[in-house]
Design an enzyme around this catalytic site. Structure first.
Site, mmCIF file in Angstrom:
data_model
loop_
_atom_site.group_PDB
_atom_site.id
_atom_site.type_symbol
_atom_site.label_atom_id
_atom_site.label_comp_id
_atom_site.label_asym_id
_atom_site.label_seq_id
_atom_site.Cartn_x
_atom_site.Cartn_y
_atom_site.Cartn_z
ATOM 1 N N SER A 60 0.808 -1.219 0.000
ATOM 2 C CA SER A 60 0.000 0.000 0.000
ATOM 3 C C SER A 60 0.839 1.267 0.000
ATOM 4 O O SER A 60 0.516 2.247 -0.682
ATOM 5 C CB SER A 60 -0.941 0.015 1.211
ATOM 6 O OG SER A 60 -1.790 -1.106 1.199
ATOM 7 N N HIS A 73 0.277 4.682 4.277
ATOM 8 C CA HIS A 73 -0.296 5.318 3.090
ATOM 9 C C HIS A 73 0.240 6.740 2.920
ATOM 10 O O HIS A 73 0.689 7.125 1.830
ATOM 11 C CB HIS A 73 -1.820 5.343 3.195
ATOM 12 C CG HIS A 73 -2.439 3.981 3.154
ATOM 13 N ND1 HIS A 73 -3.800 3.775 3.314
ATOM 14 C CD2 HIS A 73 -1.897 2.751 2.960
ATOM 15 C CE1 HIS A 73 -4.058 2.478 3.226
ATOM 16 N NE2 HIS A 73 -2.928 1.838 3.014
#
Length: 381
Positions: A297, A348
């Site tokens: 991610s 993220h």
């Protein structure tokens, strides 16, 4: 000015706007052209049409269609403000009263989209006054009169030549923009997908991808182990995924986002962006999240950062193509990460920042190197 000479004048105006003033062709038909300028503070769209009318309601009916397209263009271009000019090249004004049709009109509640109709007629003094007003409004220099005073055949040939020049310029601009999105092939993206799939199968065969001891054994981000010197987990965790849904979602995102970034930046630059983003995402996760974590991610959000950097270099092109979608998906994913506790939003955000910085370091292909790349390199380190 006869009709054929007025036809020629129409194409001379369009040719001047495209070739001399740098307007971009959005759409082009036999007697209607939509143009866009990136040079002005407020994005400007000009729709110019060669039409001869008798009554004002003919203009109003056509103008209604222009209104609808202007509002559609604002959404497509992803801009806050859009100024429109509807220019009609016509032999004579309507025989009935059309004075209420001449003022600039606000097309939305906040006045962010405006549209002004203009009639350029054949009568010399009125035509020159109108053109002077348009030139002042748009800071351009439209020609006042057709440059040829020859027979009909020569005018027709000149008009055809001007149309060809306009199409050639428009095609050259489109090809230049298309090359920005087609520099590389997504070979590295496919390779990463194969490695990620292999590691997922390997986890499933050795205890399961949701089993914490198995994840830790195969290199997941585990803070105590990293603190003890196993720094390689910051990279190895990028290739592991927790469960089939996590694996499928990240693989799908990598296929689309990674493929797009690799096509824009090329394979070598993409590798640098991907791994720096993955590393900064893992470092942010290590600093902000004590739980065992894994996944690509951070690197995938780095691809978002790379697209955002592309948007800072080619702002108008970015918003004309993918900008609004990229921003919408990015905001949605970040918001979703804050809502769902189990999502590692630190990774993220760290990956997003790392991807942006890495993109600024490697910069875009076929762009001259800049001193600021050194500054971004120091900042990234």
């Amino acid at each position: 000015m006869n009709v054929m000479r007025h036809d020629l004048y129409f194409w001379q105006v369009v040719h001047h706007l495209v070739v001399e003033e740098g307007y971009r062709v959005l759409d082009m038909e036999q007697s209607e052209v939509w143009l866009e300028s990136d040079a002005l503070k407020d994005r400007t769209v000009i729709r110019i049409k060669r039409i001869d009318v008798d009554w004002g309601n003919q203009l109003r009916a056509d103008f209604e269609q222009v209104r609808k397209k202007m509002l559609w263009l604002k959404r497509q271009l992803g801009v806050r403000r859009l100024r429109g000019e509807a220019i009609y090249v016509t032999m004579y004004p309507p025989v009935d009263d059309w004075s209420s049709f001449e003022a600039e009109e606000k097309l939305d509640r906040n006045g962010n989209v405006t549209l002004r109709p203009t009639l350029i007629v054949a009568e010399e003094s009125e035509r020159k006054a109108t053109i002077a007003a348009v030139n002042e409004r748009l800071s351009i220099h439209l020609p006042h009169v057709a440059l040829l005073d020859e027979d009909g055949y020569q005018m027709e040939q000149m008009a055809r030549y001007l149309r060809q020049q306009i199409r050639h310029t428009a095609n050259a601009t489109q090809q230049k923009e298309r090359r920005l999105f087609q520099y590389g092939k997504p070979y590295a993206t496919y390779g990463l997908l194969v490695v990620i799939a292999f590691m997922y199968v390997l986890l499933e065969m050795n205890g399961g991808s949701t089993d914490m001891p198995t994840l830790i054994e195969f290199g997941a981000k585990y803070n105590p182990a990293i603190a003890d010197g196993e720094w390689w987990r910051l990279l190895s965790s990028m290739f592991l995924h927790i469960g089939i849904l996590h694996f499928m979602m990240n693989s799908l995102a990598l296929f689309y986002l990674g493929g797009t970034v690799e096509r824009i930046y090329g394979t070598s630059r993409f590798f640098i962006i991907y791994f720096i983003a993955g590393l900064t995402g893992s470092i942010a996760s290590f600093a902000l999240n004590a739980h065992v974590s894994a996944g690509a991610s951070g690197a995938i959000f780095g691809c978002f950062g790379a697209l955002l950097y592309f948007g800072t270099v080619h702002k108008k092109l970015f918003f004309r193509t993918m900008g609004s979608s990229v921003l919408l998906i990015l905001v949605f994913n970040l918001a979703f990460g804050f809502i769902i506790p189990m999502i590692d939003n630190g990774a993220h955000i760290g990956g997003l920042i790392g991807g942006f910085l890495a993109s600024a370091v490697v910069h875009l292909p076929n762009h001259r190197p800049r001193l600021r790349q050194l500054g971004f390199l120091l900042l990234t380190v």
